[in-house]
Scaffold this motif. Structure first.
Motif, PDB file in Angstrom:
ATOM      1  N   PRO A 134     -48.170 -56.604   3.494  1.00 46.70           N
ATOM      2  CA  PRO A 134     -46.933 -56.652   2.812  1.00 46.70           C
ATOM      3  C   PRO A 134     -46.299 -56.034   1.840  1.00 46.70           C
ATOM      4  CG  PRO A 134     -49.118 -58.932   3.312  1.00 46.70           C
ATOM      5  CD  PRO A 134     -48.937 -57.502   3.259  1.00 46.70           C
ATOM      6  N   THR A 135     -47.096 -54.403   1.565  1.00 52.50           N
ATOM      7  CA  THR A 135     -46.294 -54.019   0.610  1.00 52.50           C
ATOM      8  C   THR A 135     -45.798 -53.045   1.427  1.00 52.50           C
ATOM      9  OG1 THR A 135     -48.445 -53.388  -0.744  1.00 52.50           O
ATOM     10  CG2 THR A 135     -47.072 -51.749  -0.584  1.00 52.50           C
ATOM     11  N   TYR A 136     -45.838 -53.126   2.843  1.00 56.48           N
ATOM     12  CA  TYR A 136     -45.265 -51.973   3.958  1.00 56.48           C
ATOM     13  C   TYR A 136     -43.606 -52.719   3.801  1.00 56.48           C
ATOM     14  CZ  TYR A 136     -48.829 -48.499   4.688  1.00 56.48           C
ATOM     15  OH  TYR A 136     -49.385 -47.296   4.698  1.00 56.48           O
ATOM     16  N   ASP A 137     -44.096 -53.930   4.310  1.00 50.47           N
ATOM     17  CA  ASP A 137     -43.118 -54.948   3.934  1.00 50.47           C
ATOM     18  C   ASP A 137     -42.312 -54.742   3.474  1.00 50.47           C
ATOM     19  OD1 ASP A 137     -43.487 -54.910   6.686  1.00 50.47           O
ATOM     20  OD2 ASP A 137     -44.805 -56.701   6.481  1.00 50.47           O
ATOM     21  N   LYS A 138     -42.606 -54.785   2.082  1.00 54.49           N
ATOM     22  CA  LYS A 138     -41.629 -55.091   0.687  1.00 54.49           C
ATOM     23  C   LYS A 138     -40.657 -54.234   0.584  1.00 54.49           C
ATOM     24  CE  LYS A 138     -42.475 -55.871  -4.316  1.00 54.49           C
ATOM     25  NZ  LYS A 138     -43.468 -55.874  -5.230  1.00 54.49           N
ATOM     26  N   HIS A 139     -41.568 -52.601   0.664  1.00 53.68           N
ATOM     27  CA  HIS A 139     -40.646 -51.372   0.622  1.00 53.68           C
ATOM     28  C   HIS A 139     -40.127 -51.328   1.566  1.00 53.68           C
ATOM     29  CE1 HIS A 139     -42.303 -51.357  -3.275  1.00 53.68           C
ATOM     30  NE2 HIS A 139     -43.433 -51.689  -2.496  1.00 53.68           N
ATOM     31  N   GLY A 140     -39.729 -51.576   3.219  1.00 57.33           N
ATOM     32  CA  GLY A 140     -39.195 -51.256   3.730  1.00 57.33           C
ATOM     33  C   GLY A 140     -39.537 -50.879   4.808  1.00 57.33           C
ATOM     34  N   TYR A 141     -40.998 -50.254   4.934  1.00 58.84           N
ATOM     35  CA  TYR A 141     -41.284 -49.282   5.849  1.00 58.84           C
ATOM     36  C   TYR A 141     -41.322 -49.699   7.288  1.00 58.84           C
ATOM     37  CZ  TYR A 141     -44.709 -46.644   8.743  1.00 58.84           C
ATOM     38  OH  TYR A 141     -45.107 -45.840   8.827  1.00 58.84           O
ATOM     39  N   THR A 142     -41.315 -51.187   6.720  1.00 54.58           N
ATOM     40  CA  THR A 142     -41.749 -51.308   8.651  1.00 54.58           C
ATOM     41  C   THR A 142     -40.723 -51.343   9.838  1.00 54.58           C
ATOM     42  OG1 THR A 142     -43.050 -53.151   8.305  1.00 54.58           O
ATOM     43  CG2 THR A 142     -42.431 -53.394  10.379  1.00 54.58           C
ATOM     44  N   THR A 143     -39.471 -51.287   8.739  1.00 60.32           N
ATOM     45  CA  THR A 143     -38.132 -51.180   9.185  1.00 60.32           C
ATOM     46  C   THR A 143     -37.545 -49.724   8.903  1.00 60.32           C
ATOM     47  OG1 THR A 143     -36.881 -53.726   7.982  1.00 60.32           O
ATOM     48  CG2 THR A 143     -35.098 -51.758   7.848  1.00 60.32           C
ATOM     49  N   ALA A 144     -38.162 -49.120   8.203  1.00 65.17           N
ATOM     50  CA  ALA A 144     -37.367 -47.684   8.169  1.00 65.17           C
ATOM     51  C   ALA A 144     -38.769 -46.557   9.513  1.00 65.17           C
ATOM     52  CB  ALA A 144     -38.793 -47.238   6.435  1.00 65.17           C
ATOM     53  N   MET A 145     -39.955 -48.018   9.975  1.00 66.88           N
ATOM     54  CA  MET A 145     -40.495 -46.914  11.628  1.00 66.88           C
ATOM     55  C   MET A 145     -39.584 -47.308  12.142  1.00 66.88           C
ATOM     56  SD  MET A 145     -44.589 -47.600  12.092  1.00 66.88           S
ATOM     57  CE  MET A 145     -45.487 -47.668  13.413  1.00 66.88           C
ATOM     58  N   LYS A 146     -39.439 -48.273  12.227  1.00 64.76           N
ATOM     59  CA  LYS A 146     -38.872 -48.271  13.648  1.00 64.76           C
ATOM     60  C   LYS A 146     -36.977 -47.851  13.844  1.00 64.76           C
ATOM     61  CE  LYS A 146     -39.857 -53.479  13.927  1.00 64.76           C
ATOM     62  NZ  LYS A 146     -40.550 -53.157  16.142  1.00 64.76           N
ATOM     63  N   ALA A 147     -36.308 -47.227  12.375  1.00 59.58           N
ATOM     64  CA  ALA A 147     -35.404 -46.736  12.366  1.00 59.58           C
ATOM     65  C   ALA A 147     -35.829 -45.346  12.820  1.00 59.58           C
ATOM     66  CB  ALA A 147     -34.459 -46.953  11.082  1.00 59.58           C
ATOM     67  N   GLN A 148     -36.709 -44.584  12.283  1.00 63.17           N
ATOM     68  CA  GLN A 148     -36.778 -43.252  11.760  1.00 63.17           C
ATOM     69  C   GLN A 148     -37.681 -43.149  13.293  1.00 63.17           C
ATOM     70  OE1 GLN A 148     -39.005 -42.263   9.134  1.00 63.17           O
ATOM     71  NE2 GLN A 148     -39.743 -39.680  10.028  1.00 63.17           N
ATOM     72  N   ILE A 149     -38.609 -43.376  13.630  1.00 64.07           N
ATOM     73  CA  ILE A 149     -39.732 -43.022  14.703  1.00 64.07           C
ATOM     74  C   ILE A 149     -39.324 -44.152  16.130  1.00 64.07           C
ATOM     75  CG2 ILE A 149     -41.537 -43.835  15.918  1.00 64.07           C
ATOM     76  CD1 ILE A 149     -42.909 -43.222  12.812  1.00 64.07           C
ATOM     77  N   GLU A 150     -39.254 -45.270  15.916  1.00 62.02           N
ATOM     78  CA  GLU A 150     -39.207 -46.102  17.477  1.00 62.02           C
ATOM     79  C   GLU A 150     -37.508 -45.753  17.968  1.00 62.02           C
ATOM     80  OE1 GLU A 150     -39.863 -49.840  17.206  1.00 62.02           O
ATOM     81  OE2 GLU A 150     -41.683 -49.068  15.958  1.00 62.02           O
ATOM     82  N   HIS A 151     -36.685 -45.228  17.390  1.00 65.17           N
ATOM     83  CA  HIS A 151     -35.472 -45.160  17.102  1.00 65.17           C
ATOM     84  C   HIS A 151     -34.349 -44.114  16.951  1.00 65.17           C
ATOM     85  CE1 HIS A 151     -30.908 -45.860  18.253  1.00 65.17           C
ATOM     86  NE2 HIS A 151     -30.271 -45.906  16.472  1.00 65.17           N
ATOM     87  N   GLY A 152     -34.960 -42.979  16.036  1.00 61.00           N
ATOM     88  CA  GLY A 152     -34.347 -41.945  16.339  1.00 61.00           C
ATOM     89  C   GLY A 152     -35.379 -41.010  17.009  1.00 61.00           C
ATOM     90  N   ILE A 153     -36.346 -41.194  17.567  1.00 63.23           N
ATOM     91  CA  ILE A 153     -36.969 -40.221  18.405  1.00 63.23           C
ATOM     92  C   ILE A 153     -37.202 -40.969  19.750  1.00 63.23           C
ATOM     93  CG2 ILE A 153     -39.146 -39.145  18.520  1.00 63.23           C
ATOM     94  CD1 ILE A 153     -40.022 -38.654  15.680  1.00 63.23           C
ATOM     95  N   PHE A 154     -37.835 -42.059  20.090  1.00 57.43           N
ATOM     96  CA  PHE A 154     -38.124 -42.269  21.166  1.00 57.43           C
ATOM     97  C   PHE A 154     -37.161 -42.707  21.981  1.00 57.43           C
ATOM     98  CE2 PHE A 154     -41.991 -41.818  19.318  1.00 57.43           C
ATOM     99  CZ  PHE A 154     -42.534 -41.196  20.682  1.00 57.43           C
ATOM    100  N   ASP A 155     -35.944 -43.856  21.292  1.00 59.43           N
ATOM    101  CA  ASP A 155     -35.169 -44.304  21.654  1.00 59.43           C
ATOM    102  C   ASP A 155     -33.949 -43.381  21.693  1.00 59.43           C
ATOM    103  OD1 ASP A 155     -35.687 -46.978  22.010  1.00 59.43           O
ATOM    104  OD2 ASP A 155     -33.643 -47.074  19.948  1.00 59.43           O
ATOM    105  N   TYR A 156     -33.893 -42.204  21.101  1.00 54.91           N
ATOM    106  CA  TYR A 156     -33.276 -41.394  21.781  1.00 54.91           C
ATOM    107  C   TYR A 156     -33.427 -40.259  22.731  1.00 54.91           C
ATOM    108  CZ  TYR A 156     -30.300 -36.659  20.503  1.00 54.91           C
ATOM    109  OH  TYR A 156     -29.421 -35.875  21.128  1.00 54.91           O
ATOM    110  N   CYS A 157     -34.936 -40.041  23.264  1.00 58.25           N
ATOM    111  CA  CYS A 157     -34.942 -40.085  23.811  1.00 58.25           C
ATOM    112  C   CYS A 157     -35.177 -40.513  25.858  1.00 58.25           C
ATOM    113  CB  CYS A 157     -37.051 -38.884  23.941  1.00 58.25           C
ATOM    114  SG  CYS A 157     -36.941 -37.395  23.008  1.00 58.25           S
ATOM    115  N   GLY A 158     -35.660 -42.002  24.810  1.00 60.16           N
ATOM    116  CA  GLY A 158     -35.232 -42.394  26.093  1.00 60.16           C
ATOM    117  C   GLY A 158     -36.513 -43.267  26.781  1.00 60.16           C
ATOM    118  N   ALA A 159     -37.006 -43.000  25.875  1.00 57.69           N
ATOM    119  CA  ALA A 159     -38.400 -43.642  25.920  1.00 57.69           C
ATOM    120  C   ALA A 159     -38.014 -45.104  25.696  1.00 57.69           C
ATOM    121  CB  ALA A 159     -39.306 -42.018  25.646  1.00 57.69           C
TER     122      ALA A 159
END
Length: 192
Positions: A134-159
């Motif tokens: 709940p703390t991570y969600d409240k402060h946007g970590y879940t969204t940040a992880m998806k944007a920074q790591i999932e999209h910013g790194i792996f989507d960029y590489c096509g993984a």
């Protein structure tokens, strides 16, 4: 099938390492055809600092540094990539981020005539945090992880990020529940 499990924590007996071991165990429990290799970045002394040789490679003015060639060969042997890490300052530890910075090179991980070799790998992310979800969600970590790591790194590489997990100290059944979850993640790495 073979999985590369990259773990980033300086203490070999840490919860992060125990979770990585449980994932590796889950992989082998599926069947004798499944194997894993743990890349312990701290114990192996991987240098995460992006240096002049890395910059020369980026500018197409130099060769791939030998330590990067070694890491890329590990990834090349894998049929799945699993990253296990503590959440430091809402992101990866510097060692893991530096591993990505140095190893995921242009023409190999992304770009090039085939779009990059990481397209073929399912990626599994397992972060370990102190605060509850709940703390991570409240402060946007879940969204940040998806944007920074999932999209910013792996989507960029096509993984494809096949799974993304945040295990926290506030989770029910901590810490044994994390080992059970990690074992299940291992059993499901290859889509079983």
């Amino acid at each position: 099938m073979h999985a590369l499990i990259v773990v980033s924590h300086p203490e070999s007996g840490s919860l992060t390492h125990q979770v990585a071991a449980a994932i590796a165990k889950g992989i082998t429990e599926v069947g004798t055809a499944h194997t894993s290799e743990v890349a312990d970045l701290a114990a192996e002394g991987f240098d995460p600092r992006y240096n002049l040789a890395d910059l020369a490679l980026f500018r197409n003015q130099g060769a791939v540094p030998a330590d990067v060639v070694t890491e890329q060969a590990r990834v090349d042997r894998a049929d799945a990539l699993v990253l296990v890490f503590p959440v430091y300052w809402w992101s990866f530890p510097a060692t893991l981020k530096g591993w990505i910075d140095r190893v995921f090179t242009g023409g190999w991980a992304y770009g090039g005539t085939n779009g990059g070799l990481l397209q073929r790998l399912p990626v599994h992310l397992v972060g370990l945090g102190a605060s509850g979800k709940p703390t991570y969600d409240k402060h946007g970590y879940t969204t940040a992880m998806k944007a920074q790591i999932e999209h910013g790194i792996f989507d960029y590489c096509g993984a494809r990020v096949a799974s993304s997990h945040l295990l926290t100290e506030a989770d029910e059944g901590f810490p044994q529940g994390h080992f059970d979850t990690a074992n299940r993640i291992g059993r499901e790495v290859f889509g079983q």
